[in-house]
Design an enzyme around this catalytic site. Structure first.
Site, short mmCIF file in Angstrom:
data_model
loop_
_atom_site.label_atom_id
_atom_site.label_comp_id
_atom_site.label_asym_id
_atom_site.label_seq_id
_atom_site.Cartn_x
_atom_site.Cartn_y
_atom_site.Cartn_z
N ALA A 1 24.86 23.71 13.44
CA ALA A 1 26.31 23.76 13.54
C ALA A 1 26.83 24.99 12.81
CB ALA A 1 26.90 22.49 12.94
N HIS B 1 37.29 28.42 19.85
CA HIS B 1 36.27 28.98 20.75
C HIS B 1 36.95 29.83 21.83
CE1 HIS B 1 32.05 27.61 20.14
NE2 HIS B 1 32.65 26.84 19.25
N ARG B 2 38.05 29.34 22.38
CA ARG B 2 38.77 30.12 23.41
C ARG B 2 39.25 31.45 22.84
NH1 ARG B 2 42.07 25.01 25.47
NH2 ARG B 2 40.61 24.27 27.04
#
Length: 175
Positions: free
Chosen positions: A13, A53-54
């Site tokens: 992660a 993330h975008r």
């Protein structure tokens, strides 16, 4: 840069695996890379993660959100169009929590990846290096993820582990 047919990017992660995978895809000269998102947003924390993330990947991507049925999406990838599947771990979570047959869905995913016409980069978490989970569902997930990663690794032309943002090639060559 020419991507191999199937690349697998592994890591823990927040290890930098998605950023590394995105950079691989963006090094390809195709004008319309495909981003296949498997996350489902059920709370504010996940909504923030998806938004980050975008923002991190920026513009220039065609995004398809598909939490479970990846074969039809992969079948539409054009021969020279690179695709990024982020991530196999959330996809597997969706399979398990939906009480679907893990082996059947995993086999279908592997077949769809094999039949995909364009180069595809798959991101997946390495979850087997921590402690043994304390409950049956978590142990089932950890074991299923380990099996899926092994199957993806066997099928992939390129396998890269990312730790602390640093790539370590396990199989194949980064060109």
């Amino acid at each position: 840069m020419s991507l191999p047919h199937l690349s697998l990017i592994l890591g823990g992660a927040a290890s930098g695996k998605s950023a590394f995978a995105e950079s691989l895809v963006m090094q390809n000269t195709h004008p319309d890379p495909l981003y296949i998102a498997t996350a489902q947003v059920f709370d504010d924390e996940m909504a923030d993660k998806v938004a980050n993330h975008r923002k991190m990947r920026g513009t220039g991507w065609t995004t398809v959100e598909e939490p479970l049925d990846l074969a039809p999406v992969l079948a539409k990838v054009k021969p020279s169009q690179p695709a990024l599947l982020d991530c196999a771990t959330l996809w597997l979570t969706n399979v398990i929590l939906g009480e679907h047959d893990v082996d059947q869905h995993s086999a279908a995913l592997l077949a769809a990846l094999s039949e995909c016409k364009g180069p595809i980069v798959v991101v997946s978490n390495e979850v087997g290096q921590g402690i043994v989970p304390d409950n049956a569902l978590s142990r089932k997930f950890r074991n299923a993820q380990g099996r899926l990663n092994q199957q993806l690794g066997a099928q992939a032309d390129l396998v890269v582990a990312v730790m602390a943002g640093l790539p370590l090639t396990l199989k194949g060559e980064l060109l």
